[in-house]
Structures are given as C-alpha cells and as structure tokens.
Design a protein around this motif. Structure first.
Motif, PDB file in Angstrom:
ATOM      1  N   PHE A   4       0.842  -1.187   0.000  1.00  0.00           N
ATOM      2  CA  PHE A   4       0.000   0.000   0.000  1.00  0.00           C
ATOM      3  C   PHE A   4       0.883   1.244   0.000  1.00  0.00           C
ATOM      4  O   PHE A   4       1.815   1.354   0.787  1.00  0.00           O
ATOM      5  N   VAL A   5       0.564   2.176  -0.892  1.00  0.00           N
ATOM      6  CA  VAL A   5       1.328   3.416  -1.032  1.00  0.00           C
ATOM      7  C   VAL A   5       0.454   4.563  -0.525  1.00  0.00           C
ATOM      8  O   VAL A   5      -0.703   4.705  -0.940  1.00  0.00           O
ATOM      9  N   THR A   6       1.029   5.359   0.371  1.00  0.00           N
ATOM     10  CA  THR A   6       0.286   6.491   0.920  1.00  0.00           C
ATOM     11  C   THR A   6       0.798   7.808   0.348  1.00  0.00           C
ATOM     12  O   THR A   6       1.949   7.929  -0.061  1.00  0.00           O
ATOM     13  N   LYS A   7      -0.100   8.780   0.311  1.00  0.00           N
ATOM     14  CA  LYS A   7       0.240  10.137  -0.124  1.00  0.00           C
ATOM     15  C   LYS A   7      -0.359  11.083   0.906  1.00  0.00           C
ATOM     16  O   LYS A   7      -1.573  11.043   1.147  1.00  0.00           O
ATOM     17  N   ASN A   8       0.484  11.872   1.524  1.00  0.00           N
ATOM     18  CA  ASN A   8       0.053  12.793   2.587  1.00  0.00           C
ATOM     19  C   ASN A   8      -0.662  12.048   3.713  1.00  0.00           C
ATOM     20  O   ASN A   8      -1.640  12.545   4.286  1.00  0.00           O
ATOM     21  N   GLY A   9      -0.205  10.835   3.994  1.00  0.00           N
ATOM     22  CA  GLY A   9      -0.765  10.064   5.097  1.00  0.00           C
ATOM     23  C   GLY A   9      -2.028   9.283   4.784  1.00  0.00           C
ATOM     24  O   GLY A   9      -2.554   8.594   5.640  1.00  0.00           O
ATOM     25  N   TYR A  10      -2.504   9.365   3.542  1.00  0.00           N
ATOM     26  CA  TYR A  10      -3.724   8.662   3.154  1.00  0.00           C
ATOM     27  C   TYR A  10      -3.425   7.636   2.073  1.00  0.00           C
ATOM     28  O   TYR A  10      -2.528   7.822   1.248  1.00  0.00           O
ATOM     29  N   GLY A  11      -4.198   6.558   2.050  1.00  0.00           N
ATOM     30  CA  GLY A  11      -4.035   5.542   1.025  1.00  0.00           C
ATOM     31  C   GLY A  11      -4.211   6.137  -0.359  1.00  0.00           C
ATOM     32  O   GLY A  11      -5.151   6.906  -0.599  1.00  0.00           O
ATOM     33  N   ASP A  12      -3.300   5.789  -1.281  1.00  0.00           N
ATOM     34  CA  ASP A  12      -3.350   6.356  -2.631  1.00  0.00           C
ATOM     35  C   ASP A  12      -3.306   5.275  -3.711  1.00  0.00           C
ATOM     36  O   ASP A  12      -4.046   5.345  -4.675  1.00  0.00           O
ATOM     37  N   MET A  13      -2.426   4.271  -3.543  1.00  0.00           N
ATOM     38  CA  MET A  13      -2.248   3.238  -4.559  1.00  0.00           C
ATOM     39  C   MET A  13      -1.917   1.903  -3.899  1.00  0.00           C
ATOM     40  O   MET A  13      -1.542   1.860  -2.736  1.00  0.00           O
ATOM     41  N   VAL A  14      -2.022   0.868  -4.700  1.00  0.00           N
ATOM     42  CA  VAL A  14      -1.606  -0.472  -4.289  1.00  0.00           C
ATOM     43  C   VAL A  14      -0.744  -1.024  -5.410  1.00  0.00           C
ATOM     44  O   VAL A  14      -1.099  -0.915  -6.583  1.00  0.00           O
ATOM     45  N   ILE A  15       0.403  -1.615  -5.056  1.00  0.00           N
ATOM     46  CA  ILE A  15       1.262  -2.211  -6.074  1.00  0.00           C
ATOM     47  C   ILE A  15       1.545  -3.664  -5.701  1.00  0.00           C
ATOM     48  O   ILE A  15       1.526  -4.036  -4.527  1.00  0.00           O
ATOM     49  N   MET A  16       1.774  -4.477  -6.735  1.00  0.00           N
ATOM     50  CA  MET A  16       2.087  -5.889  -6.524  1.00  0.00           C
ATOM     51  C   MET A  16       2.828  -6.419  -7.738  1.00  0.00           C
ATOM     52  O   MET A  16       2.859  -5.773  -8.786  1.00  0.00           O
ATOM     53  N   SER A  17       3.416  -7.595  -7.594  1.00  0.00           N
ATOM     54  CA  SER A  17       4.127  -8.214  -8.712  1.00  0.00           C
ATOM     55  C   SER A  17       3.130  -8.686  -9.765  1.00  0.00           C
ATOM     56  O   SER A  17       1.949  -8.903  -9.469  1.00  0.00           O
ATOM     57  N   MET A  18       3.589  -8.866 -10.983  1.00  0.00           N
ATOM     58  CA  MET A  18       2.733  -9.372 -12.061  1.00  0.00           C
ATOM     59  C   MET A  18       2.223 -10.766 -11.720  1.00  0.00           C
ATOM     60  O   MET A  18       1.068 -11.088 -11.990  1.00  0.00           O
ATOM     61  N   LYS A  19       3.075 -11.591 -11.121  1.00  0.00           N
ATOM     62  CA  LYS A  19       2.670 -12.949 -10.761  1.00  0.00           C
ATOM     63  C   LYS A  19       1.498 -12.911  -9.784  1.00  0.00           C
ATOM     64  O   LYS A  19       0.507 -13.628  -9.975  1.00  0.00           O
ATOM     65  N   MET A  20       1.610 -12.088  -8.765  1.00  0.00           N
ATOM     66  CA  MET A  20       0.532 -12.003  -7.785  1.00  0.00           C
ATOM     67  C   MET A  20      -0.723 -11.423  -8.424  1.00  0.00           C
ATOM     68  O   MET A  20      -1.839 -11.880  -8.147  1.00  0.00           O
TER      69      MET A  20
END
Length: 86
Positions: free
Chosen positions: A28-44
């Motif tokens: 989980f990626v936050t921006k200014n303390g709030y959830g902004d994006m989610v990243i994961m591997s291609m396999k997952m």
C-alpha cells in the motif's frame, strides 16, 4: 502484515520491485498520510485475477443451481461426444 510505504519511496524502483516480488500481499502506497495506490508483482496480480475469475464462475454456477438450471451429466457428455465426434 501489509506493507505500507510513502509515495516518495517509489523513487527507488529496484527496491520496490524486490519488495513486490518478496511479498505475498500487495504493498500500500500512501500520499500525505492517506491511502493512494496499491502495487504488486505481475505474478501475484495474475493469481488474483485468476481467483477472481474462479469466484465469479462459482457464483454464476450457484445462481444457476438455485434457479434449477441444471443439466443431466450423462446427457451433457453424450451431447459433447456427438458434437465433437468422439
């Protein structure tokens, strides 16, 4: 336990890539303390999409069962054999 990183950490792409491949959960990626994006591997991602497809097909099958839309197994196999000349 989910990993949470600030958006500024995305500058280190090699480290982020390693984190994605080492983790069995999204990051989980936050921006200014709030959830902004989610990243994961291609396999997952592919595994998650596969399971989503399986679940949606199971839901459709359960709905068909509840509506009584079922076929006799022997008749279905016979129909397939006739269709494909097996």
């Amino acid at each position: 336990m989910p990993q949470i990183i600030p958006i500024r950490d995305l500058k280190n792409t090699s480290e982020i890539s390693q984190m994605c491949h080492a983790s069995n959960e999204p990051i989980f990626v936050t921006k200014n303390g709030y959830g902004d994006m989610v990243i994961m591997s291609m396999k997952m991602y592919e595994e998650k999409m596969f399971m989503l497809d399986v679940y949606s097909k199971l839901i459709a099958a359960e709905e068909q069962l509840a509506e009584g839309k079922v076929l006799d197994g022997d008749a279905s196999i016979k129909s397939l054999r006739e269709k494909y000349n097996v």
